[in-house]
Each structure stands twice: as C-alpha cells, then as structure tokens.
Design a protein around this motif. Sequence first.
Motif, PDB file in Angstrom:
ATOM      1  N   VAL A 182      38.869  56.246  60.927  1.00  0.00           N
ATOM      2  CA  VAL A 182      38.988  55.735  59.565  1.00  0.00           C
ATOM      3  C   VAL A 182      37.585  55.516  58.997  1.00  0.00           C
ATOM      4  O   VAL A 182      36.796  54.740  59.540  1.00  0.00           O
ATOM      5  CB  VAL A 182      39.790  54.421  59.522  1.00  0.00           C
ATOM      6  N   GLN A 183      37.310  56.214  57.924  1.00  0.00           N
ATOM      7  CA  GLN A 183      35.971  56.183  57.339  1.00  0.00           C
ATOM      8  C   GLN A 183      35.854  55.163  56.216  1.00  0.00           C
ATOM      9  O   GLN A 183      36.864  54.739  55.623  1.00  0.00           O
ATOM     10  CB  GLN A 183      35.591  57.582  56.844  1.00  0.00           C
ATOM     11  N   SER A 184      34.632  54.821  55.909  1.00  0.00           N
ATOM     12  CA  SER A 184      34.351  53.886  54.824  1.00  0.00           C
ATOM     13  C   SER A 184      34.588  54.555  53.470  1.00  0.00           C
ATOM     14  O   SER A 184      34.785  55.777  53.390  1.00  0.00           O
ATOM     15  CB  SER A 184      32.915  53.368  54.941  1.00  0.00           C
ATOM     16  N   GLY A 185      34.564  53.758  52.430  1.00  0.00           N
ATOM     17  CA  GLY A 185      34.926  54.224  51.105  1.00  0.00           C
ATOM     18  C   GLY A 185      33.812  54.977  50.387  1.00  0.00           C
ATOM     19  O   GLY A 185      32.681  55.078  50.849  1.00  0.00           O
ATOM     20  N   ALA A 186      34.198  55.527  49.249  1.00  0.00           N
ATOM     21  CA  ALA A 186      33.291  56.357  48.457  1.00  0.00           C
ATOM     22  C   ALA A 186      32.047  55.589  48.040  1.00  0.00           C
ATOM     23  O   ALA A 186      32.083  54.370  47.850  1.00  0.00           O
ATOM     24  CB  ALA A 186      34.020  56.886  47.235  1.00  0.00           C
TER      25      ALA A 186
ATOM     26  N   CYS B 220      32.585  55.284  60.561  1.00  0.00           N
ATOM     27  CA  CYS B 220      33.758  55.979  61.103  1.00  0.00           C
ATOM     28  C   CYS B 220      34.320  55.078  62.202  1.00  0.00           C
ATOM     29  O   CYS B 220      33.765  55.023  63.309  1.00  0.00           O
ATOM     30  CB  CYS B 220      33.325  57.335  61.633  1.00  0.00           C
ATOM     31  N   LYS B 221      35.380  54.352  61.886  1.00  0.00           N
ATOM     32  CA  LYS B 221      35.984  53.419  62.826  1.00  0.00           C
ATOM     33  C   LYS B 221      37.007  54.149  63.693  1.00  0.00           C
ATOM     34  O   LYS B 221      37.971  54.736  63.184  1.00  0.00           O
ATOM     35  CB  LYS B 221      36.653  52.278  62.052  1.00  0.00           C
TER      36      LYS B 221
ATOM     37  N   THR C 231      32.674  51.922  66.373  1.00  0.00           N
ATOM     38  CA  THR C 231      32.369  52.520  65.077  1.00  0.00           C
ATOM     39  C   THR C 231      31.101  53.365  65.181  1.00  0.00           C
ATOM     40  O   THR C 231      30.115  52.939  65.785  1.00  0.00           O
ATOM     41  CB  THR C 231      32.194  51.440  63.999  1.00  0.00           C
ATOM     42  N   ALA C 232      31.174  54.542  64.592  1.00  0.00           N
ATOM     43  CA  ALA C 232      30.020  55.428  64.493  1.00  0.00           C
ATOM     44  C   ALA C 232      29.527  55.431  63.048  1.00  0.00           C
ATOM     45  O   ALA C 232      30.314  55.232  62.117  1.00  0.00           O
ATOM     46  CB  ALA C 232      30.395  56.845  64.929  1.00  0.00           C
TER      47      ALA C 232
ATOM     48  N   CYS D 290      33.847  62.614  59.660  1.00  0.00           N
ATOM     49  CA  CYS D 290      33.559  62.473  61.083  1.00  0.00           C
ATOM     50  C   CYS D 290      34.691  63.176  61.847  1.00  0.00           C
ATOM     51  O   CYS D 290      35.829  63.272  61.359  1.00  0.00           O
ATOM     52  CB  CYS D 290      33.441  61.015  61.506  1.00  0.00           C
ATOM     53  N   ALA D 291      34.381  63.701  62.997  1.00  0.00           N
ATOM     54  CA  ALA D 291      35.352  64.435  63.807  1.00  0.00           C
ATOM     55  C   ALA D 291      35.047  64.190  65.278  1.00  0.00           C
ATOM     56  O   ALA D 291      33.871  64.107  65.672  1.00  0.00           O
ATOM     57  CB  ALA D 291      35.297  65.928  63.492  1.00  0.00           C
ATOM     58  N   ARG D 292      36.095  64.080  66.085  1.00  0.00           N
ATOM     59  CA  ARG D 292      35.927  63.778  67.501  1.00  0.00           C
ATOM     60  C   ARG D 292      35.907  65.045  68.341  1.00  0.00           C
ATOM     61  O   ARG D 292      36.648  65.995  68.092  1.00  0.00           O
ATOM     62  CB  ARG D 292      37.077  62.883  67.989  1.00  0.00           C
TER      63      ARG D 292
END
Lengths: 112, 121
Positions: free
Chosen positions: B5-9, B22-23, B78-79, B96-98
Amino acid sequence: DVVMTQSPLSLPVTPGEPASISCRSSRSLLYSNGNNLLDWYLQKPGQSPQLLIYLGSNRASGVPDRFSGSGSGTDFTLTISRVEAEDVGVYYCMQGLQTPYTFGQGTKLEIK
Amino acid sequence: QVQLVQSGAEVKKPGASVRVSCKASGFTFTAYYIHWVRQAPGQGLEWVGWINLSSGGTKYAQNFQGRVTMTRDTSITTAYMELTRLISDDTAVYYCARDETAAPGLSFEYWGQGTLVTVSS
C-alpha cells in the motif's frame, strides 16, 4: 541496455478470436540454466500491472489458461487463444536478465 | 494476503524532493526485495531500482544515480523511495513491486497501487 521491441503497438480483436503479441530483445534472454528471462505483464485500465507469464512460458498464479507464452533467445510471443472483454489493456514484455530491467513499449489490446 | 500500500499523490515544485512509501503486509518483509518502477503519463514502464529489505542494499538504474535513494524501516515493514532535484519529466506514477531474488529471472508478482508524483511550478 537491453532494448525490448513489441509489435503490434495496437491490437483490435473480436471477442472469441485469438490474438498474439511479439516481443524481441536486443540480446538473448536464454540464461545459463536453460530459462528464458522474459516476463509478460498486463496493465488493465486504471490499474497496476499484473504478472501474466514468467520465465517465458510459465503462467502466474490465477492466470487463465487461454494465455500462453512461447519463444526463446530473442524472439517471444504472448498468445491469447480466445480473447475476452476482460483482456483489454496494455501488454508489456520485460527482460529479467540484467539491470536496468527494461520493458517493451506496450501493446494496447482493444475489443472490436 | 500480500499487500503493498503506497502513500498518496504528491505535487512538488521543480528542484524539490519527494519521498514515496510502500507499506508491506502479508509476508515476511525481510525475505524479499522491493523494486520501484515508474510510468510517465500515457507512457510505458521504467525500472528505477531495488532495495534488499533485509540488508538495505540497493541498486539503482544509471538514469537515476545520484538523485534516488531507497530505504526501508523493518520495524514498520515499509520501503521508501526518495527522488531529489525533481524536474517536470519526473512527473509519473511510481509503483513499488515485490521480488524474491533481484537475480536473473526475477518477476514482479505483487505491485502497489501506484503513487502519482506531479512536478509543476
């Protein structure tokens, strides 16, 4: 850098008909372990990309069997045996051989 | 289930910096790598770099060397990706991608929802 070239860039398809997308790399993606280091991703409208095919021909978890990947070395193909409405979006190939990992330009599949 | 889950715009002025988070949840955080991929409006995908979530080691694309820093906080799984000296061409959605290995044959099975970074004066 490894250059990835896709064709066509636009692909109108009638539902139920097959479709295929070509991806060529500027160097061989056949690795020493016998795997081809080529993935296919689909980015549906408004969504993040999703993994369809890894190592050239292996379907990712949950991917319908109408999707298949083939090819070796520098030439690869993604085939959809019977296109459905939910398959619309942009398809990307990506090489996983070396950094920087690079993607093709994308092929936009649309329904006729 | 695995989630990123990424942060907002964000809206930034040229020359500023941005940090996107990127949580991660649903997996053993330190067993994987996080890659960052960006997509300019109407354009294709561009790999930015990766971070080893265990060691904190990083590798960046040459195009971003000197401007990008990837970090992680294992205590909150978180990254982060920070990009400095922003220009208008940095306007893009950042994903972000794992990945398991960051080795030849890697694949991005899980992606975040993307964070739009707009650089405008």
